[in-house]
Design an enzyme around this catalytic site. Structure first.
Site, PDB file in Angstrom:
ATOM      1  N   HIS A  60       1.055  -4.554 -17.186  1.00  0.00           N
ATOM      2  CA  HIS A  60       1.779  -3.273 -17.097  1.00  0.00           C
ATOM      3  C   HIS A  60       0.914  -2.150 -17.656  1.00  0.00           C
ATOM      4  CE1 HIS A  60       5.979  -1.286 -17.252  1.00  0.00           C
ATOM      5  NE2 HIS A  60       5.053  -0.338 -17.255  1.00  0.00           N
ATOM      6  N   ARG A  64      -3.299   5.900 -13.145  1.00  0.00           N
ATOM      7  CA  ARG A  64      -3.117   7.301 -12.723  1.00  0.00           C
ATOM      8  C   ARG A  64      -3.946   7.745 -11.520  1.00  0.00           C
ATOM      9  NH1 ARG A  64       1.570   7.569 -15.398  1.00  0.00           N
ATOM     10  NH2 ARG A  64       1.417   8.086 -17.611  1.00  0.00           N
ATOM     11  N   ASN A  94       3.131   4.415  -9.888  1.00  0.00           N
ATOM     12  CA  ASN A  94       3.555   5.822  -9.905  1.00  0.00           C
ATOM     13  C   ASN A  94       2.327   6.718  -9.728  1.00  0.00           C
ATOM     14  OD1 ASN A  94       2.725   4.916 -12.408  1.00  0.00           O
ATOM     15  ND2 ASN A  94       4.211   6.110 -13.566  1.00  0.00           N
ATOM     16  N   HIS A 232       8.980  -4.002 -19.977  1.00  0.00           N
ATOM     17  CA  HIS A 232       9.131  -3.377 -21.305  1.00  0.00           C
ATOM     18  C   HIS A 232      10.547  -3.509 -21.915  1.00  0.00           C
ATOM     19  CE1 HIS A 232      10.527  -0.285 -18.570  1.00  0.00           C
ATOM     20  NE2 HIS A 232       9.322   0.219 -18.342  1.00  0.00           N
ATOM     21  N   ASP A 304       2.122  -1.232 -21.523  1.00  0.00           N
ATOM     22  CA  ASP A 304       2.671  -0.046 -20.860  1.00  0.00           C
ATOM     23  C   ASP A 304       1.784   1.165 -21.159  1.00  0.00           C
ATOM     24  OD1 ASP A 304       4.232   1.638 -19.363  1.00  0.00           O
ATOM     25  OD2 ASP A 304       5.982   1.585 -20.692  1.00  0.00           O
ATOM     26  N   HIS A 308      -1.363  10.565 -20.833  1.00  0.00           N
ATOM     27  CA  HIS A 308      -1.062  11.924 -20.394  1.00  0.00           C
ATOM     28  C   HIS A 308      -2.107  12.862 -20.983  1.00  0.00           C
ATOM     29  CE1 HIS A 308       2.860  10.967 -18.633  1.00  0.00           C
ATOM     30  NE2 HIS A 308       3.117  10.256 -19.703  1.00  0.00           N
TER      31      HIS A 308
END
Length: 428
Positions: A60, A64, A94, A232, A304, A308
């Protein structure tokens, strides 16, 4: 000789236990495990006092790319993975475009082939555009190239849609890998709905928003027989539900993450580096997660890893983006604060971070003769401080900044190639 090594005198993980031994590697594969193994012209690493493990596997992570390369790229994310001792990571979908078709998946695979330092196995989405609603994708078209199917970041909201997804995925040989979150129960929350939340005037995310969807999906697994993995896990209720489902014999598994095992909402600070989804929960939740590790309910630990930009994480608990990074510090944190404190054994940690993820997702079994030489050497006595400014990841947000840890990576080999090599590594 290229990809030819002797890892000399380490404590080697083999057949479920540690034995002081040598590991010989040639042409990218493990050729021998035993005293005196290896070719005379091989690069020799002095591994005395170190652990030689099958490379860690993280099922996991968020790399990006494509779409969000200001946050992370395949190159930076996999460099971070190699530094953390990982040789295989599973990349969440994602992205932009989301890997919901062979054409969109190919965009991601191009970046992986070009830049990955470790093995990267992507996930396909469950729904078109990874919306958690609407149209299902063509699972069969993506199945040969993905680890499973997930809309991570969003829960699949409609029960009928998830039932149909399970029925279609069941025949592909892959799993549904579920982010469990009921939108109608979120109510604008962004940290755990607990004591800290109420004392500091924040909006809370209830535990029910997670476990209610776990409960729904387990019912659907009972109906469909689809292999199912919960992402998670953070709440005690989720652990209890999964424990009961496994006792029933359902094809279910789950993961948790280091921050849920080492922190509670009492540790929160008014900083974006403490904000992730699911949120850090209560002491009672943490205790049940540890119980789940002990009794086998929780079979994997994943990071996870969710980088950012600094600006996105600079807006406090209320305004920052959800997500922290973890690839470069997960193993030393868990080794220092769980293994060395006697909470779990090192053998159990290796199972949770390497052996079990390989088994659950059908990857090569690890450190064994004839297998690809995906191997990590850790120094259990080397002490360092977690300093995000030194991370190879573009992400810097971690609640563990400043923590002192031991168990640092000296060498990560992927197919016998050095994906990460510490400056203190002793080579002959």
């Amino acid at each position: 000789m290229e990809n030819t090594w002797i890892l000399k005198g380490g404590r080697v993980w083999s057949e479920g236990r540690f034995t002081e031994s040598d590991v010989a590697i040639a042409k990218g594969r493990v050729t021998a495990i035993g005293s005196g193994a290896g070719a005379a012209d091989a690069r020799t690493v002095d591994c005395r006092g170190c652990y030689v493990l099958p490379g860690l596997v993280d099922v996991h992570v968020h790399l990006r790319e494509p779409g969000f390369t200001a946050k992370e790229t395949v190159a930076t994310g996999t460099a971070a993975a190699a530094r953390g001792g990982y040789t295989t990571v599973c990349a969440m979908p994602n992205l932009n475009p989301a890997p919901d078709s062979p054409e969109h998946l190919e965009r991601e695979l191009e970046a992986i082939r070009r830049d990955a330092r470790v093995r990267v196995v992507p996930y396909g989405t469950i729904t078109r555009g990874q919306k958690g609603r609407g149209e299902l994708i063509d699972f069969g078209a993506l199945a040969p190239q993905v680890a499973g199917f997930s809309d991570d970041g969003r829960g699949v909201q409609e029960e009928a849609l998830m039932r149909e997804a399970m029925l279609r995925v069941k025949g592909t040989g892959r799993k549904i890998v579920a982010h469990c979150e009921a939108d109608e129960l979120l109510r604008g929350g962004y940290i755990h709905d607990g004591d800290y939340c109420r004392a500091h005037g924040h909006r809370g995310i209830s535990s029910e928003s997670e476990w209610r969807q776990v409960e729904r999906d387990l019912k659907l697994v009972r109906e469909t027989g689809c292999p199912y993995h919960v992402c998670h896990v953070s709440t005690r209720e989720s652990v209890e539900l999964i424990r009961a489902a496994k006792a029933e014999g359902l094809p279910v598994s789950c993961e948790t993450a280091p921050h849920y095992l080492l922190l509670t909402d009492a540790d929160l600070k008014e900083e974006g580096r403490f904000k992730m989804n699911p949120p850090i929960r209560s002491a009672a939740d943490r205790l049940e997660l540890l119980n789940g590790l002990a009794d086998g309910t929780i079979e994997a630990i994943a990071t996870d890893h969710a980088p950012h930009t600094a600006e996105e994480k600079s807006r406090g608990l209320a305004g920052s983006a959800m997500g922290i990074v973890g690839l470069e510090c997960a193993f030393p944190l868990l080794y220092t604060y769980l293994v060395r404190r006697g909470v779990i054994s090192l053998e159990r940690l290796v199972e949770l971070m390497s052996d079990n993820p390989r088994r659950l997702f059908g990857f090569a079994p690890g450190l064994a003769v004839g297998e690809p030489a995906d191997v990590t050497v850790f120094d259990p006595e080397r002490i360092c401080e977690i300093d995000p400014e030194t991370f190879l990841s573009k992400g810097r947000a971690t609640p563990f900044a400043g923590w002192r840890v031991s168990g640092c990576t000296l060498l990560t080999l992927v197919g016998g190639r050095a994906a990460y090599q510490d400056e203190k590594l002793k080579l002959k």
